[in-house]
Design a protein around this motif. Structure first.
Motif, PDB file in Angstrom:
ATOM      1  N   ALA A 146      56.778  85.740  99.482  1.00  0.00           N
ATOM      2  CA  ALA A 146      55.398  85.262  99.616  1.00  0.00           C
ATOM      3  C   ALA A 146      54.772  85.719 100.921  1.00  0.00           C
ATOM      4  CB  ALA A 146      55.351  83.730  99.527  1.00  0.00           C
TER       5      ALA A 146
ATOM      6  N   LEU B  63      54.523  85.549  90.632  1.00  0.00           N
ATOM      7  CA  LEU B  63      55.511  84.476  90.611  1.00  0.00           C
ATOM      8  C   LEU B  63      55.602  83.851  89.216  1.00  0.00           C
ATOM      9  CD1 LEU B  63      57.570  82.720  92.036  1.00  0.00           C
ATOM     10  CD2 LEU B  63      55.698  81.317  92.941  1.00  0.00           C
TER      11      LEU B  63
ATOM     12  N   ALA C 213      54.124  80.421 101.580  1.00  0.00           N
ATOM     13  CA  ALA C 213      54.961  80.070 100.433  1.00  0.00           C
ATOM     14  C   ALA C 213      54.582  78.732  99.801  1.00  0.00           C
ATOM     15  CB  ALA C 213      56.430  80.057 100.846  1.00  0.00           C
TER      16      ALA C 213
ATOM     17  N   ILE D   5      61.861  81.324  97.542  1.00  0.00           N
ATOM     18  CA  ILE D   5      60.617  82.001  97.896  1.00  0.00           C
ATOM     19  C   ILE D   5      60.484  82.065  99.407  1.00  0.00           C
ATOM     20  CG2 ILE D   5      58.097  81.931  97.666  1.00  0.00           C
ATOM     21  CD1 ILE D   5      58.625  80.230  95.082  1.00  0.00           C
TER      22      ILE D   5
ATOM     23  N   PHE E  60      61.838  85.983  95.940  1.00  0.00           N
ATOM     24  CA  PHE E  60      60.412  86.325  95.924  1.00  0.00           C
ATOM     25  C   PHE E  60      59.863  86.287  97.341  1.00  0.00           C
ATOM     26  CE2 PHE E  60      55.887  85.604  95.358  1.00  0.00           C
ATOM     27  CZ  PHE E  60      55.570  86.378  94.244  1.00  0.00           C
TER      28      PHE E  60
ATOM     29  N   LEU F  81      61.181  75.666  92.254  1.00  0.00           N
ATOM     30  CA  LEU F  81      60.631  76.627  93.207  1.00  0.00           C
ATOM     31  C   LEU F  81      60.940  76.118  94.607  1.00  0.00           C
ATOM     32  CD1 LEU F  81      57.141  77.296  91.568  1.00  0.00           C
ATOM     33  CD2 LEU F  81      59.321  78.442  91.142  1.00  0.00           C
TER      34      LEU F  81
ATOM     35  N   SER G  16      60.840  76.985  98.677  1.00  0.00           N
ATOM     36  CA  SER G  16      60.360  77.851  99.750  1.00  0.00           C
ATOM     37  C   SER G  16      61.268  77.753 100.968  1.00  0.00           C
ATOM     38  CB  SER G  16      58.930  77.470 100.146  1.00  0.00           C
ATOM     39  OG  SER G  16      58.913  76.207 100.782  1.00  0.00           O
TER      40      SER G  16
END
Length: 540
Positions: free
Chosen positions: A490, A507, A317, A472, A488, A453, A455
């Protein structure tokens, strides 16, 4: 699927991509290695025999020091390894960098809110801001009234369950049981009214007061904000004039409606709140005239964050986020890498990437001051990894930091910001924040991030009042286990064999959809309006 990963050629430690069994034979560097221990997925193990005091390397940098001798194939644990970080210094060194190709994304746009100062928002919010905690109750009263009557209050799916349980206990008052219904919004082009309740503004150090004021000014300047109503008591440290001065530091006002109210100037609380509502209605009507229009991707300011990290975060990620950040920077946008305790051990690389010596000097000064304050209260960067991090293989802060820093990609560092400072230079900015998820994401929005964003490998619901947070996952198991918080996956880098380039393209498409209001993030759907300003000092 590969069963383990050696990240950099010089590394003497690898990470298990799946469970590895004791006495199992693997092949690394052209030779056989017999594993001395069972290595759980995400954990690290030695690739060569090492002696007590030897340094462990991952990502090509020191990440730990052995307290005992270990044969090859041994698991790295907190019992045999301690934190160690590489030294760093400033020296003149030109950083060579080639921006990544951006392909078709160079012509792509998102539908954003264009502000008078040239910034572009991904949302259109009205803010209510208390300059001091004494106004929190007033804001709660306003929140209940405005959100309910204007159709902004989200449906609470648990009201019906509580009513049913009360009835089962014989406490039903005979009223008909109905589920809550979300009202139609009066101001359909206003995405929400947000209330930034906090516990600061007075009673602490003047430095913390100024830090808070700077942060609040950043929220008002954030392009996702259409205007703001500010409530003050009157006698607190955080004065209205301080906020007005902070808003003018760049030589311009906010260019948007901004209203101030001081309770000690009113005969009663009710008189003030009625005037607050009447005046704010004028601002909301003005905000409702805003419409989305096409904007280049270079108008994006991307916050880069991680939380609830696992042993895969730094190899799936986070590098993916870094790849996307490099693309946004190449398109003329900004990215902001936060969490200074999680840059411990990779300082030299970031220093070498600074475009100006003064920028590198500021980074070093902020890092050293932060570490000094941590040591002053009996802590240190080495104590950063959480129990969850450690259980999943991030056993030293240097291991965690080396993976966390990959969120910043490889772009040159164009600027370094202290907490509460606003990003104005295009490219990669470093923002001094804690590793604490909410204090950090709070700082990112205050620095101008219009999308973040974030992770995670273990899972966290963290969001932000004004900045959409795209969550993510570093592994493919998490979005199956916690579907409601992950946007999302990853982890498909390993589970589906997808390339980082393909994941980055996907992405980017999600970012465009969220920035244009076509998709809502999971944190947004859950109403995760987390806001915790960082307080450095003590109460007085």
């Amino acid at each position: 699927m590969e069963r383990f990963l050696r990240i950099a050629p010089a590394d003497n430690v690898a990470v298990a991509l799946t469970d590895l069994e004791e006495q199992e034979t693997i092949f690394a560097g052209g030779r056989e290695i017999r594993l001395a221990d069972h290595i759980p997925v995400k954990h690290k193990f030695t690739l060569v025999s090492l002696e007590k005091g030897d340094i462990l390397y991952m990502y090509g940098v020191p990440v730990g020091k052995l307290g005992i001798s270990l044969p090859e194939g041994s698991m790295i644990t907190t019992g045999n390894t301690s934190h160690v970080a590489a030294p760093y210094n400033i020296h003149d060194k030109e950083y060579e960098y080639t921006p990544p190709p951006v392909g078709a994304f160079e012509q792509r746009t998102f539908m954003g809110y264009h502000r008078r100062d040239g910034q572009v928002g991904t949302a259109n919010y009205w803010l209510f801001i208390p300059l001091v905690f004494c106004q929190n109750r007033n804001l709660r009263v306003l929140q209940e009234a405005l959100e309910t009557e204007l159709g902004f209050r989200p449906e609470n799916p648990y009201r019906l369950l509580v009513r049913e349980l009360a009835g089962a206990c014989g406490k039903d008052n005979g009223n008909e049981v109905k589920a809550a219904v979300v009202g139609t919004r009066l101001f359909e082009h206003v995405d929400g009214i947000k209330f930034l309740l906090h516990e600061g503004g007075c009673g602490g150090t003047r430095q913390d007061t100024q830090l808070l004021v700077n942060l609040l000014s950043g929220y008002i300047k954030n392009p996702n904000v259409a205007g703001a109503t500010v409530l003050s008591l009157g006698c607190q440290h955080a004065q209205a004039d301080m906020l007005k001065e902070a808003l003018g530091k760049e030589g311009r006002g906010p260019g948007k409606p901004l209203y101030f109210f001081e309770q000690q100037q009113y005969g009663s609380e009710a008189l003030m709140l009625k005037e607050v509502i009447r005046t704010t209605f004028e601002g909301l009507q003005q905000a409702d005239t805003c419409r989305r229009a096409p904007a280049p991707l270079g108008a994006l300011t991307i916050g880069l964050e991680c939380g609830g990290s696992d042993g895969f975060s730094g190899i799936s990620a986070n590098p993916l986020i870094g790849k996307v950040a490099d693309r946004i920077n190449a398109l003329g946008g900004k990215s902001i890498l936060a969490e200074f305790p999680e840059l411990c051990g990779v300082e030299q690389d970031l220093i070498d990437r600074c475009t100006e010596r003064s920028t590198a000097e500021k980074f070093v000064r902020l890092m050293k001051n932060y570490e000094h304050r941590a040591l002053g209260v009996g802590s240190g960067f080495d104590m950063n990894p959480s129990p969850g991090n450690i259980r999943d293989g991030l056993i030293t802060d240097a291991i965690k930091s080396a993976g966390a820093a990959t969120k910043g990609g490889r772009s040159p560092v164009s600027d370094v910001l202290d907490y509460g400072e606003y990003a104005v230079r295009r490219g990669l900015n470093l923002l001094c924040t804690p590793g604490n998820d909410v204090e950090s994401t709070t700082g990112l929005a205050g620095a101008g991030a219009n999308i973040t964003l974030f992770s995670t490998g273990l899972g966290t619901p963290t969001g932000n009042p004004v900045c959409p947070v795209i969550k993510i996952s570093s592994n493919s198991a998490l979005p199956q286990r916690m579907k409601d918080i992950i946007d999302f996956d990853a982890g498909r880098l390993f589970s589906a064999g997808m390339s980082q380039e393909a994941l980055a393209d996907e992405l980017m498409e999600l970012i465009i959809a969220v920035a244009g209001g076509e998709r809502q993030t999971c944190a947004g759907r859950l109403g995760q309006d987390d806001f915790i300003p960082w307080k450095r000092g003590i109460s007085l």
